[in-house]
Design an enzyme around this catalytic site. Structure first.
Site, PDB file in Angstrom:
ATOM      1  N   GLN A 102       2.530   2.175  -8.516  1.00 32.43           N
ATOM      2  CA  GLN A 102       3.775   2.079  -7.664  1.00 32.43           C
ATOM      3  C   GLN A 102       5.318   1.870  -8.160  1.00 32.43           C
ATOM      4  O   GLN A 102       6.509   1.696  -7.987  1.00 32.43           O
ATOM      5  CB  GLN A 102       3.877   1.403  -6.445  1.00 32.43           C
ATOM      6  CG  GLN A 102       2.931   1.781  -5.776  1.00 32.43           C
ATOM      7  CD  GLN A 102       2.780   0.809  -4.251  1.00 32.43           C
ATOM      8  OE1 GLN A 102       1.540   0.100  -4.365  1.00 32.43           O
ATOM      9  NE2 GLN A 102       3.412   1.071  -3.606  1.00 32.43           N
TER      10      GLN A 102
ATOM     11  N   HIS B  87      -6.758  -0.439  -0.655  1.00 27.36           N
ATOM     12  CA  HIS B  87      -5.589   0.385  -0.342  1.00 27.36           C
ATOM     13  C   HIS B  87      -5.185  -0.076  -1.493  1.00 27.36           C
ATOM     14  O   HIS B  87      -4.440   1.181  -2.048  1.00 27.36           O
ATOM     15  CB  HIS B  87      -4.360  -0.394   0.654  1.00 27.36           C
ATOM     16  CG  HIS B  87      -3.384   0.072   0.411  1.00 27.36           C
ATOM     17  ND1 HIS B  87      -2.800   0.732   1.400  1.00 27.36           N
ATOM     18  CD2 HIS B  87      -2.514   0.570  -0.634  1.00 27.36           C
ATOM     19  CE1 HIS B  87      -1.610   1.225   1.716  1.00 27.36           C
ATOM     20  NE2 HIS B  87      -1.538   0.586   0.022  1.00 27.36           N
ATOM     21  N   GLU B  88      -4.920  -0.961  -2.284  1.00 24.35           N
ATOM     22  CA  GLU B  88      -4.602  -1.015  -3.606  1.00 24.35           C
ATOM     23  C   GLU B  88      -5.466  -0.464  -4.843  1.00 24.35           C
ATOM     24  O   GLU B  88      -4.765   0.079  -5.587  1.00 24.35           O
ATOM     25  CB  GLU B  88      -4.103  -2.116  -4.232  1.00 24.35           C
ATOM     26  CG  GLU B  88      -2.911  -3.618  -3.489  1.00 24.35           C
ATOM     27  CD  GLU B  88      -1.730  -2.046  -3.114  1.00 24.35           C
ATOM     28  OE1 GLU B  88      -1.065  -1.777  -4.116  1.00 24.35           O
ATOM     29  OE2 GLU B  88      -1.331  -2.716  -1.791  1.00 24.35           O
TER      30      GLU B  88
ATOM     31  N   GLY C  97       0.920  -6.308  -1.150  1.00 24.57           N
ATOM     32  CA  GLY C  97       0.478  -5.686  -2.667  1.00 24.57           C
ATOM     33  C   GLY C  97       1.432  -4.600  -3.325  1.00 24.57           C
ATOM     34  O   GLY C  97       2.077  -4.005  -2.598  1.00 24.57           O
TER      35      GLY C  97
ATOM     36  N   CYS D 286       2.716   1.009   3.648  1.00 28.30           N
ATOM     37  CA  CYS D 286       3.087   0.965   1.594  1.00 28.30           C
ATOM     38  C   CYS D 286       4.407   1.310   1.454  1.00 28.30           C
ATOM     39  O   CYS D 286       5.317   1.932   1.781  1.00 28.30           O
ATOM     40  CB  CYS D 286       2.063   2.486   1.561  1.00 28.30           C
ATOM     41  SG  CYS D 286       2.066   2.769   0.008  1.00 28.30           S
ATOM     42  N   LEU D 287       4.268  -0.101   0.651  1.00 28.47           N
ATOM     43  CA  LEU D 287       5.813  -0.339  -0.174  1.00 28.47           C
ATOM     44  C   LEU D 287       6.168   1.731  -0.243  1.00 28.47           C
ATOM     45  O   LEU D 287       7.577   2.121  -0.894  1.00 28.47           O
ATOM     46  CB  LEU D 287       6.205  -0.864  -1.113  1.00 28.47           C
ATOM     47  CG  LEU D 287       6.302  -2.298  -0.388  1.00 28.47           C
ATOM     48  CD1 LEU D 287       6.012  -2.911  -1.943  1.00 28.47           C
ATOM     49  CD2 LEU D 287       7.234  -2.728  -0.137  1.00 28.47           C
TER      50      LEU D 287
ATOM     51  N   HIS E 141      -4.601   3.494  -4.664  1.00 28.33           N
ATOM     52  CA  HIS E 141      -3.046   3.452  -5.493  1.00 28.33           C
ATOM     53  C   HIS E 141      -3.461   3.190  -6.668  1.00 28.33           C
ATOM     54  O   HIS E 141      -3.283   4.748  -7.790  1.00 28.33           O
ATOM     55  CB  HIS E 141      -2.382   2.189  -5.470  1.00 28.33           C
ATOM     56  CG  HIS E 141      -2.002   1.892  -3.951  1.00 28.33           C
ATOM     57  ND1 HIS E 141      -0.386   3.823  -4.195  1.00 28.33           N
ATOM     58  CD2 HIS E 141      -1.303   1.338  -3.097  1.00 28.33           C
ATOM     59  CE1 HIS E 141       0.173   3.412  -2.988  1.00 28.33           C
ATOM     60  NE2 HIS E 141      -0.035   2.194  -2.659  1.00 28.33           N
TER      61      HIS E 141
HETATM   62 NI    NI Z   1       0.449   1.068   0.019  1.00 25.72          NI
END
Ligand code: NI
Length: 182
Positions: free
Chosen positions: A51, A145-146, A46, A103-104, A149
């Site tokens: 991000q 989660h997204e 995701g 998470c990236l 963000h």
């Molecule tokens: Ni993330």
């Protein structure tokens, strides 16, 4: 198309609420394509626009099917590219689940976060067409989660104070090490 640079915490853009898309033009389609390409390149499941330093309410999801011993069955949402623009959660289940999330924007940080088992989300795709989706399992966790963000909520905010502290020290050490290597 191109791979975009991933913003890492503690960048402020990760803790800023993103704005709605009001015009579904070519720039939105380009952003969505680039985000899918970036997510694939980084082996993520995701990715939210924050991000990649864009404060728009856009996120993409694509969860590859990985066969594991005694693991989950393949679901219809595996290996499928999803794009969510201006998403709104319209229904949540009371049952909670906890999954070890990554998470990236937080390299090397993995920890359990509590989420709702099931969510229904209404959103638009990159063409401006609306859709509704009921999600469970890892897809539901990923969507939550997204969505966090784009609201400027990073996943360590959903952890206990102690776990969040450990995660912060891990990421600080990672950055120190990274700087040393350069
Ligand atoms: Ni993330």
């Amino acid at each position: 198309m191109g791979v975009l640079k991933i913003v890492e915490w503690p960048s402020k853009v990760l803790e800023t609420k993103a704005e709605e898309i009001t015009l579904f033009d070519e720039s939105v389609k380009k952003l969505v394509l680039d985000m899918h390409e970036t997510m694939k390149h980084e082996n993520g499941i995701g990715l939210a626009a924050n991000q990649v330093n864009v404060l728009k309410r856009v996120f993409v999801v694509n969860i590859p099917w990985v066969e594991k011993d005694g693991g989950e069955e393949k679901q219809d949402w595996h290996d499928k590219a999803f794009t969510f623009i201006n998403p709104v959660i319209t229904k949540i289940s009371n049952e909670k689940v906890s999954y070890q999330e990554g998470c990236l924007s937080f390299p090397e940080v993995y920890d359990f976060v509590g989420r709702h088992e099931r969510v229904t989300v209404e959103a638009f795709n990159e063409k401006g067409e609306s859709f509704s989706l009921e999600a469970s399992g890892l897809l539901s966790i990923c969507i939550q989660h997204e969505l966090d963000h784009i609201d400027g909520i990073v996943f360590i905010k959903r952890m206990s104070r102690l776990k969040a502290k450990l995660a912060r020290s891990k990421i600080n050490k990672y950055h120190l090490r990274h700087k040393t290597n350069v």
